[in-house]
Design a protein around this motif. Structure first.
Motif, PDB file in Angstrom:
ATOM      1  N   SER A  24     -17.790  55.610 -72.943  1.00 29.48           N
ATOM      2  CA  SER A  24     -17.359  56.901 -73.497  1.00 29.48           C
ATOM      3  C   SER A  24     -17.662  56.958 -74.988  1.00 29.48           C
ATOM      4  CB  SER A  24     -15.860  57.102 -73.256  1.00 29.48           C
ATOM      5  OG  SER A  24     -15.563  57.069 -71.874  1.00 29.48           O
ATOM      6  N   ALA A  25     -17.395  55.834 -75.694  1.00 30.95           N
ATOM      7  CA  ALA A  25     -17.694  55.792 -77.132  1.00 30.95           C
ATOM      8  C   ALA A  25     -19.186  55.960 -77.374  1.00 30.95           C
ATOM      9  CB  ALA A  25     -17.202  54.474 -77.718  1.00 30.95           C
ATOM     10  N   GLY A  26     -19.992  55.321 -76.547  1.00 32.94           N
ATOM     11  CA  GLY A  26     -21.432  55.473 -76.682  1.00 32.94           C
ATOM     12  C   GLY A  26     -21.876  56.905 -76.472  1.00 32.94           C
ATOM     13  N   THR A  27     -21.270  57.598 -75.499  1.00 28.73           N
ATOM     14  CA  THR A  27     -21.607  59.000 -75.230  1.00 28.73           C
ATOM     15  C   THR A  27     -21.251  59.881 -76.423  1.00 28.73           C
ATOM     16  OG1 THR A  27     -21.157  58.619 -72.874  1.00 28.73           O
ATOM     17  CG2 THR A  27     -21.245  60.900 -73.608  1.00 28.73           C
ATOM     18  N   VAL A  28     -20.089  59.598 -77.023  1.00 26.04           N
ATOM     19  CA  VAL A  28     -19.661  60.383 -78.189  1.00 26.04           C
ATOM     20  C   VAL A  28     -20.633  60.194 -79.349  1.00 26.04           C
ATOM     21  CG1 VAL A  28     -17.851  60.626 -79.937  1.00 26.04           C
ATOM     22  CG2 VAL A  28     -17.232  60.408 -77.524  1.00 26.04           C
ATOM     23  N   THR A  29     -21.067  58.950 -79.571  1.00 27.34           N
ATOM     24  CA  THR A  29     -22.007  58.715 -80.671  1.00 27.34           C
ATOM     25  C   THR A  29     -23.341  59.410 -80.436  1.00 27.34           C
ATOM     26  OG1 THR A  29     -22.689  56.615 -79.674  1.00 27.34           O
ATOM     27  CG2 THR A  29     -20.954  56.527 -81.343  1.00 27.34           C
ATOM     28  N   VAL A  30     -23.783  59.465 -79.200  1.00 21.98           N
ATOM     29  CA  VAL A  30     -25.017  60.204 -78.889  1.00 21.98           C
ATOM     30  C   VAL A  30     -24.841  61.673 -79.247  1.00 21.98           C
ATOM     31  CG1 VAL A  30     -26.519  61.017 -77.026  1.00 21.98           C
ATOM     32  CG2 VAL A  30     -25.818  58.621 -77.104  1.00 21.98           C
ATOM     33  N   ALA A  31     -23.662  62.228 -78.873  1.00 19.75           N
ATOM     34  CA  ALA A  31     -23.389  63.631 -79.197  1.00 19.75           C
ATOM     35  C   ALA A  31     -23.367  63.846 -80.703  1.00 19.75           C
ATOM     36  CB  ALA A  31     -22.056  64.054 -78.578  1.00 19.75           C
ATOM     37  N   ALA A  32     -22.808  62.860 -81.431  1.00 21.59           N
ATOM     38  CA  ALA A  32     -22.740  62.999 -82.886  1.00 21.59           C
ATOM     39  C   ALA A  32     -24.123  63.042 -83.508  1.00 21.59           C
ATOM     40  CB  ALA A  32     -21.930  61.835 -83.469  1.00 21.59           C
ATOM     41  N   LEU A  33     -25.035  62.270 -82.968  1.00 22.52           N
ATOM     42  CA  LEU A  33     -26.398  62.256 -83.496  1.00 22.52           C
ATOM     43  C   LEU A  33     -27.180  63.506 -83.105  1.00 22.52           C
ATOM     44  CD1 LEU A  33     -27.265  58.497 -82.872  1.00 22.52           C
ATOM     45  CD2 LEU A  33     -26.971  59.595 -85.104  1.00 22.52           C
TER      46      LEU A  33
ATOM     47  N   GLY B 229     -29.195  55.581 -91.416  1.00 19.09           N
ATOM     48  CA  GLY B 229     -30.602  55.952 -91.442  1.00 19.09           C
ATOM     49  C   GLY B 229     -31.265  55.726 -90.082  1.00 19.09           C
ATOM     50  N   PRO B 230     -32.441  55.078 -90.094  1.00 21.27           N
ATOM     51  CA  PRO B 230     -33.168  54.887 -88.813  1.00 21.27           C
ATOM     52  C   PRO B 230     -32.457  53.963 -87.834  1.00 21.27           C
ATOM     53  CG  PRO B 230     -34.225  53.676 -90.601  1.00 21.27           C
ATOM     54  CD  PRO B 230     -33.175  54.528 -91.254  1.00 21.27           C
ATOM     55  N   TRP B 231     -31.448  53.221 -88.322  1.00 20.85           N
ATOM     56  CA  TRP B 231     -30.713  52.314 -87.426  1.00 20.85           C
ATOM     57  C   TRP B 231     -29.557  53.028 -86.711  1.00 20.85           C
ATOM     58  CZ3 TRP B 231     -33.052  47.843 -86.677  1.00 20.85           C
ATOM     59  CH2 TRP B 231     -33.915  47.366 -87.664  1.00 20.85           C
ATOM     60  N   ALA B 232     -29.384  54.300 -86.950  1.00 25.26           N
ATOM     61  CA  ALA B 232     -28.233  55.016 -86.373  1.00 25.26           C
ATOM     62  C   ALA B 232     -28.221  54.969 -84.844  1.00 25.26           C
ATOM     63  CB  ALA B 232     -28.243  56.470 -86.865  1.00 25.26           C
ATOM     64  N   TRP B 233     -29.391  55.084 -84.215  1.00 29.96           N
ATOM     65  CA  TRP B 233     -29.444  55.099 -82.735  1.00 29.96           C
ATOM     66  C   TRP B 233     -29.144  53.732 -82.121  1.00 29.96           C
ATOM     67  CZ3 TRP B 233     -29.344  58.983 -79.489  1.00 29.96           C
ATOM     68  CH2 TRP B 233     -29.642  60.257 -79.975  1.00 29.96           C
ATOM     69  N   LEU B 234     -29.104  52.691 -82.954  1.00 32.57           N
ATOM     70  CA  LEU B 234     -28.757  51.377 -82.422  1.00 32.57           C
ATOM     71  C   LEU B 234     -27.306  51.327 -81.939  1.00 32.57           C
ATOM     72  CD1 LEU B 234     -29.770  48.478 -81.971  1.00 32.57           C
ATOM     73  CD2 LEU B 234     -28.971  47.914 -84.283  1.00 32.57           C
TER      74      LEU B 234
ATOM     75  N   PRO C 249     -25.200  53.813 -80.490  1.00 33.94           N
ATOM     76  CA  PRO C 249     -24.974  54.262 -79.107  1.00 33.94           C
ATOM     77  C   PRO C 249     -25.698  53.401 -78.070  1.00 33.94           C
ATOM     78  CG  PRO C 249     -26.425  55.788 -80.259  1.00 33.94           C
ATOM     79  CD  PRO C 249     -25.860  54.859 -81.300  1.00 33.94           C
ATOM     80  N   THR C 250     -26.875  52.872 -78.476  1.00 35.77           N
ATOM     81  CA  THR C 250     -27.604  52.019 -77.522  1.00 35.77           C
ATOM     82  C   THR C 250     -26.792  50.786 -77.159  1.00 35.77           C
ATOM     83  OG1 THR C 250     -29.723  52.757 -78.437  1.00 35.77           O
ATOM     84  CG2 THR C 250     -29.735  50.738 -77.126  1.00 35.77           C
ATOM     85  N   VAL C 251     -26.233  50.121 -78.183  1.00 33.52           N
ATOM     86  CA  VAL C 251     -25.420  48.925 -77.936  1.00 33.52           C
ATOM     87  C   VAL C 251     -24.169  49.279 -77.144  1.00 33.52           C
ATOM     88  CG1 VAL C 251     -24.014  47.144 -79.055  1.00 33.52           C
ATOM     89  CG2 VAL C 251     -26.295  47.683 -79.945  1.00 33.52           C
ATOM     90  N   LEU C 252     -23.523  50.385 -77.522  1.00 30.39           N
ATOM     91  CA  LEU C 252     -22.294  50.787 -76.817  1.00 30.39           C
ATOM     92  C   LEU C 252     -22.564  51.104 -75.344  1.00 30.39           C
ATOM     93  CD1 LEU C 252     -20.600  53.064 -79.517  1.00 30.39           C
ATOM     94  CD2 LEU C 252     -19.850  50.783 -78.765  1.00 30.39           C
ATOM     95  N   LEU C 253     -23.601  51.880 -75.089  1.00 28.10           N
ATOM     96  CA  LEU C 253     -23.906  52.249 -73.694  1.00 28.10           C
ATOM     97  C   LEU C 253     -24.317  51.024 -72.881  1.00 28.10           C
ATOM     98  CD1 LEU C 253     -25.865  55.583 -74.291  1.00 28.10           C
ATOM     99  CD2 LEU C 253     -23.584  55.333 -73.309  1.00 28.10           C
ATOM    100  N   LEU C 254     -25.154  50.165 -73.490  1.00 31.33           N
ATOM    101  CA  LEU C 254     -25.585  48.962 -72.777  1.00 31.33           C
ATOM    102  C   LEU C 254     -24.405  48.025 -72.529  1.00 31.33           C
ATOM    103  CD1 LEU C 254     -27.964  47.400 -71.608  1.00 31.33           C
ATOM    104  CD2 LEU C 254     -28.321  46.360 -73.859  1.00 31.33           C
ATOM    105  N   GLY C 255     -23.597  47.801 -73.567  1.00 36.20           N
ATOM    106  CA  GLY C 255     -22.434  46.920 -73.401  1.00 36.20           C
ATOM    107  C   GLY C 255     -21.425  47.468 -72.417  1.00 36.20           C
ATOM    108  N   GLY C 256     -21.161  48.778 -72.473  1.00 38.33           N
ATOM    109  CA  GLY C 256     -20.222  49.384 -71.526  1.00 38.33           C
ATOM    110  C   GLY C 256     -20.710  49.289 -70.097  1.00 38.33           C
TER     111      GLY C 256
END
Length: 444
Positions: free
Chosen positions: A41-50, A67-72, A74-81
């Motif tokens: 859920s946290a990963g989904t929220v971060t995707v929405a924020a971006l 900066g360019p590392w922002a998408w890292l 949600p990627t970590v959150l979604l993968l870890g979840g």
């Protein structure tokens, strides 16, 4: 006062709470699943924020500083979840598997696959009684859970006959045999139902017969008693008596003599002209007629021709329902003649007797065994008792207009009878040919 809906909800909550009792090993893994869902859920929220920074305010600004590392993030959150959810679900299923199947055989996944396959199996109605029908059912239950066994309740010998005379209950013996044949219960429970007392007042009684008789006394109804026994044995399918009424089987012999009672008929050792029910106007169970009308496959026999197979068809309404059915209707001919009933009978004689009893044809197919017994010692024992292999008579059967199914389906282990697996396989192959719109069903 609590409403029915609230009571049902409370009962459902109590059922779910049972899964959380200590010792099952499920709570920790459910917690892992829950944590994984939170992280997803946290990963989904971060995707929405971006994607929509104006709608998420402070979160979008914090991610923007990366900066360019922002998408890292949600990627970590979604993968870890996702990993947490997968690990938790897998471990939960393994915990349930160990509780239900401590030996590891079968596995939960295997059981679920079998249940689903059998649940999609054809709707099969099998009519008969005695050892023949129960043998067939043992093989059929590997192909479908949608089995209705229609059983004769006219027995008056042995344990069933004694209970019928002493307690006035319908004879439970053939019903018990079919329940045990379809059972999914532990082997000990099925052995218990088959156990016969060796002496005393209960000498010769099968415990299963006493159990069903007791249920008839408690419920006041044979159908309900059989349903309750079915739950105890966890049977695959259902077992129904052809009629719930008290009926006596009567035979008229070639010399005009008449004998009453199923057990007495074979002992006369005379050619049987016809059999009848007394009283003749007993109603068939509505569930039986409904099952025949809805069936994908109907099987008649095997079993004692005049005392198990034909009596079912004499119950008013059953023969007419069979004629009106759209499903393939297969008569399974016996592999051996029966002294006192079918002495000298070929397969054609069996079919003609069936036609004469019900005033015409009720079958579309006839399945006959073409494998000659090879166990010489066993064959000699049968010959001494006056029992011989049934001649398959393939060409005469075909001339009568039936679809003839020839198959090697005999078992020679201890007795000469149908082999449950071979017979079921032959039946299901025939059903697939007769109804090509259905996909072939594999055994499980």
């Amino acid at each position: 006062m609590r409403t029915a809906a609230s009571r049902a909800l409370g009962e459902q909550v109590r059922r779910w709470r049972r899964w959380l009792v200590p010792g099952i090993g499920i709570k920790r893994w459910l917690a892992v699943v829950g944590a994984g869902i939170v992280v997803l859920s946290a990963g989904t929220v971060t995707v929405a924020a971006l994607e929509v920074p104006a709608a998420t305010g402070a979160l979008a600004r914090a991610l923007g500083r990366l900066g360019p590392w922002a998408w890292l993030v949600p990627t970590v959150l979604l993968l870890g979840g996702g990993i947490l959810v997968l690990v938790g679900v897998r471990a939960t299923l393994r915990s349930i598997d160990r509780v239900l199947f401590p030996t590891g055989q079968p596995t939960l996944v295997e059981v679920l696959r079998r249940q689903r396959t059998r649940g999609r199996g054809p709707r099969i109605v099998a009519l008969g009684g005695g050892t023949g029908l129960s043998t067939l059912l043992r093989g059929l239950k590997a192909y479908s859970s949608n089995i209705t066994a229609v059983v004769t309740v006219f027995d008056d010998g042995g344990s069933s006959g004694r209970l019928r005379r002493d307690l006035g209950v319908p004879p439970p013996g053939d019903l018990r045999d079919c329940l045990v044949a379809l059972a999914e219960a532990e082997p000990l429970m099925t052995r218990l139902f088959e156990y016969r007392f060796p002496g005393g007042a209960l000498d010769g009684h099968a415990l299963g017969n006493l159990f069903i008789a007791g249920l008839v006394g408690v419920t006041g109804d044979l159908e309900q008693a059989v349903r309750e026994a079915s739950r105890v044995l966890n049977i695959r399918g259902r077992v129904l008596p052809a009629t719930a009424r008290d009926v006596v089987l009567v035979a008229e012999f070639a010399d005009g003599s008449v004998v009453e009672g199923e057990s007495a008929i074979p002992r006369v050792r005379k050619p049987i002209r016809r059999v009848a029910l007394r009283p003749p106007d007993v109603p068939a169970l509505p569930e039986v007629l409904e099952a025949i009308g809805e069936a994908d496959l109907i099987l008649i026999g095997p079993g004692s021709l005049f005392t198990s197979v034909i009596p079912n068809l004499l119950v008013p309404g059953i023969a007419d329902a069979l004629r009106g059915a759209r499903a393939p209707r297969i008569y399974i001919c016996n592999v051996m003649t029966q002294p006192g009933e079918t002495d000298g009978f070929t397969a054609v004689d069996h079919v003609r007797a069936l036609e004469a009893a019900v005033g015409g044809r009720v079958c579309t197919h006839v399945l006959v065994n073409t494998q000659l017994p090879r166990n010489a010692e066993l064959l000699r024992r049968y010959h001494a008792e006056g029992s011989f292999p049934v001649d398959p008579d393939l060409e005469p059967l075909a001339r009568l207009g039936y679809e003839v199914v020839a198959a090697a389906v005999i078992s020679e282990e201890e007795v000469l009878r149908h082999d449950p697996r071979r017979l079921a396989r032959a039946v299901m192959r025939t059903a697939a040919w007769a109804a090509p719109r259905r996909k072939p069903i594999a055994a499980t």
